[in-house]
Design a protein around this motif. Sequence first.
Motif, PDB file in Angstrom:
ATOM      1  N   MET A   1      -6.262   3.908 -14.378  1.00 21.55           N
ATOM      2  CA  MET A   1      -7.208   3.602 -13.324  1.00 21.55           C
ATOM      3  C   MET A   1      -6.485   3.765 -11.995  1.00 21.55           C
ATOM      4  N   ASP A   2      -7.166   4.337 -10.997  1.00 18.37           N
ATOM      5  CA  ASP A   2      -6.498   4.460  -9.702  1.00 18.37           C
ATOM      6  C   ASP A   2      -6.523   3.114  -8.978  1.00 18.37           C
ATOM      7  N   HIS A   3      -5.697   3.016  -7.948  1.00 27.41           N
ATOM      8  CA  HIS A   3      -5.517   1.745  -7.259  1.00 27.41           C
ATOM      9  C   HIS A   3      -6.798   1.251  -6.593  1.00 27.41           C
ATOM     10  N   ASP A   4      -7.589   2.149  -6.044  1.00 29.52           N
ATOM     11  CA  ASP A   4      -8.833   1.730  -5.389  1.00 29.52           C
ATOM     12  C   ASP A   4      -9.779   1.061  -6.376  1.00 29.52           C
ATOM     13  N   MET A   5      -9.889   1.611  -7.579  1.00 34.86           N
ATOM     14  CA  MET A   5     -10.746   1.007  -8.594  1.00 34.86           C
ATOM     15  C   MET A   5     -10.171  -0.323  -9.057  1.00 34.86           C
ATOM     16  N   PHE A   6      -8.852  -0.402  -9.186  1.00 31.27           N
ATOM     17  CA  PHE A   6      -8.199  -1.657  -9.561  1.00 31.27           C
ATOM     18  C   PHE A   6      -8.503  -2.733  -8.524  1.00 31.27           C
ATOM     19  N   ARG A   7      -8.384  -2.365  -7.262  1.00 31.17           N
ATOM     20  CA  ARG A   7      -8.633  -3.316  -6.171  1.00 31.17           C
ATOM     21  C   ARG A   7     -10.097  -3.763  -6.166  1.00 31.17           C
ATOM     22  N   GLU A   8     -11.013  -2.827  -6.357  1.00 35.16           N
ATOM     23  CA  GLU A   8     -12.435  -3.185  -6.387  1.00 35.16           C
ATOM     24  C   GLU A   8     -12.714  -4.137  -7.552  1.00 35.16           C
ATOM     25  N   MET A   9     -12.130  -3.837  -8.707  1.00 37.38           N
ATOM     26  CA  MET A   9     -12.301  -4.711  -9.862  1.00 37.38           C
ATOM     27  C   MET A   9     -11.673  -6.072  -9.603  1.00 37.38           C
ATOM     28  N   PHE A  10     -10.525  -6.073  -8.943  1.00 36.35           N
ATOM     29  CA  PHE A  10      -9.853  -7.336  -8.624  1.00 36.35           C
ATOM     30  C   PHE A  10     -10.737  -8.228  -7.755  1.00 36.35           C
ATOM     31  N   TYR A  11     -11.368  -7.660  -6.754  1.00 40.63           N
ATOM     32  CA  TYR A  11     -12.234  -8.455  -5.876  1.00 40.63           C
ATOM     33  C   TYR A  11     -13.471  -8.970  -6.602  1.00 40.63           C
ATOM     34  N   ARG A  12     -13.943  -8.229  -7.563  1.00 41.36           N
ATOM     35  CA  ARG A  12     -15.134  -8.649  -8.289  1.00 41.36           C
ATOM     36  C   ARG A  12     -14.824  -9.570  -9.461  1.00 41.36           C
ATOM     37  N   VAL A  13     -13.758  -9.278 -10.196  1.00 42.00           N
ATOM     38  CA  VAL A  13     -13.443 -10.035 -11.405  1.00 42.00           C
ATOM     39  C   VAL A  13     -12.452 -11.166 -11.117  1.00 42.00           C
ATOM     40  N   GLY A  14     -11.629 -10.994 -10.119  1.00 42.00           N
ATOM     41  CA  GLY A  14     -10.591 -11.978  -9.795  1.00 42.00           C
ATOM     42  C   GLY A  14     -11.063 -13.419  -9.737  1.00 42.00           C
ATOM     43  N   PRO A  15     -12.152 -13.707  -9.015  1.00 39.84           N
ATOM     44  CA  PRO A  15     -12.611 -15.102  -8.968  1.00 39.84           C
ATOM     45  C   PRO A  15     -13.005 -15.663 -10.338  1.00 39.84           C
TER      46      PRO A  15
ATOM     47  N   SER B   1       0.828  -1.210   0.000  1.00 37.60           N
ATOM     48  CA  SER B   1       0.000   0.000   0.000  1.00 37.60           C
ATOM     49  C   SER B   1       0.857   1.252   0.000  1.00 37.60           C
ATOM     50  N   ARG B   2       1.936   1.223   0.737  1.00 38.09           N
ATOM     51  CA  ARG B   2       2.805   2.394   0.826  1.00 38.09           C
ATOM     52  C   ARG B   2       3.417   2.723  -0.532  1.00 38.09           C
ATOM     53  N   GLY B   3       3.880   1.689  -1.246  1.00 36.18           N
ATOM     54  CA  GLY B   3       4.474   1.899  -2.559  1.00 36.18           C
ATOM     55  C   GLY B   3       3.481   2.476  -3.545  1.00 36.18           C
ATOM     56  N   ILE B   4       2.256   2.025  -3.468  1.00 34.67           N
ATOM     57  CA  ILE B   4       1.219   2.529  -4.362  1.00 34.67           C
ATOM     58  C   ILE B   4       0.896   3.970  -4.026  1.00 34.67           C
ATOM     59  N   ALA B   5       0.814   4.280  -2.747  1.00 38.25           N
ATOM     60  CA  ALA B   5       0.505   5.643  -2.336  1.00 38.25           C
ATOM     61  C   ALA B   5       1.587   6.607  -2.808  1.00 38.25           C
ATOM     62  N   GLU B   6       2.832   6.145  -2.797  1.00 36.84           N
ATOM     63  CA  GLU B   6       3.934   6.996  -3.219  1.00 36.84           C
ATOM     64  C   GLU B   6       3.949   7.207  -4.729  1.00 36.84           C
ATOM     65  N   ASP B   7       3.448   6.263  -5.487  1.00 42.27           N
ATOM     66  CA  ASP B   7       3.490   6.365  -6.935  1.00 42.27           C
ATOM     67  C   ASP B   7       2.092   6.228  -7.535  1.00 42.27           C
ATOM     68  N   ALA B   8       1.129   6.918  -6.954  1.00 43.51           N
ATOM     69  CA  ALA B   8      -0.258   6.834  -7.431  1.00 43.51           C
ATOM     70  C   ALA B   8      -0.384   7.327  -8.859  1.00 43.51           C
ATOM     71  N   SER B   9       0.348   8.376  -9.208  1.00 44.91           N
ATOM     72  CA  SER B   9       0.247   8.897 -10.572  1.00 44.91           C
ATOM     73  C   SER B   9       0.853   7.921 -11.574  1.00 44.91           C
ATOM     74  N   GLY B  10       1.921   7.248 -11.199  1.00 42.62           N
ATOM     75  CA  GLY B  10       2.521   6.249 -12.070  1.00 42.62           C
ATOM     76  C   GLY B  10       1.584   5.067 -12.288  1.00 42.62           C
ATOM     77  N   PHE B  11       0.934   4.638 -11.211  1.00 40.51           N
ATOM     78  CA  PHE B  11      -0.036   3.539 -11.302  1.00 40.51           C
ATOM     79  C   PHE B  11      -1.169   3.931 -12.235  1.00 40.51           C
ATOM     80  N   ARG B  12      -1.705   5.132 -12.039  1.00 39.88           N
ATOM     81  CA  ARG B  12      -2.813   5.613 -12.870  1.00 39.88           C
ATOM     82  C   ARG B  12      -2.373   5.779 -14.328  1.00 39.88           C
ATOM     83  N   ASN B  13      -1.179   6.234 -14.533  1.00 42.60           N
ATOM     84  CA  ASN B  13      -0.646   6.415 -15.879  1.00 42.60           C
ATOM     85  C   ASN B  13      -0.489   5.070 -16.586  1.00 42.60           C
TER      86      ASN B  13
END
Length: 134
Positions: free
Chosen positions: A20-34, A4-16
């Motif tokens: 998609m921001d990390h929160d949306m990625f995580r939400e999608m992961f929980y829904r689509v992952g299975p 989480s710390r690494g993502i918070a530090e590089d949120a713009s890089g993740f989004r770039n």
Amino acid sequence: MRTSRGIAEDASGFRNFLRMDHDMFREMFYRVGPRIEKDTFWKKALEPGVRQAITLHYLAMRDSYRMLQCGFRKAHNTISKIIPKTCKAIIEEYLEEVLSCPTTPEQQREVAALYSKRWSFHHTVGIIDECMWP
């Protein structure tokens, strides 16, 4: 996946990288992952988060499978199987929530009013692909 710390530090890089921001990625992961999780006896399957990241990066950047092969260190023929299956899983998970078609004239008028108000697209009840290419 990063901490989480690494993502918070590089949120713009993740989004770039995924558009998609990390929160949306995580939400999608929980829904689509299975839906995209694989179980195999022969070798360790690619994790759902990696499958999702490859697919989202492909959709965001329109890189070729060979370019993705270099970036993710996965064979292009593997990537060519992952992307369609993951897209199908995303569609199945979000279809009713995101893509709903107005069926009655009243619903069509409500949607048209929303498009008119938000984006100045008058008399519009749906858009298939809003991307604009130069």
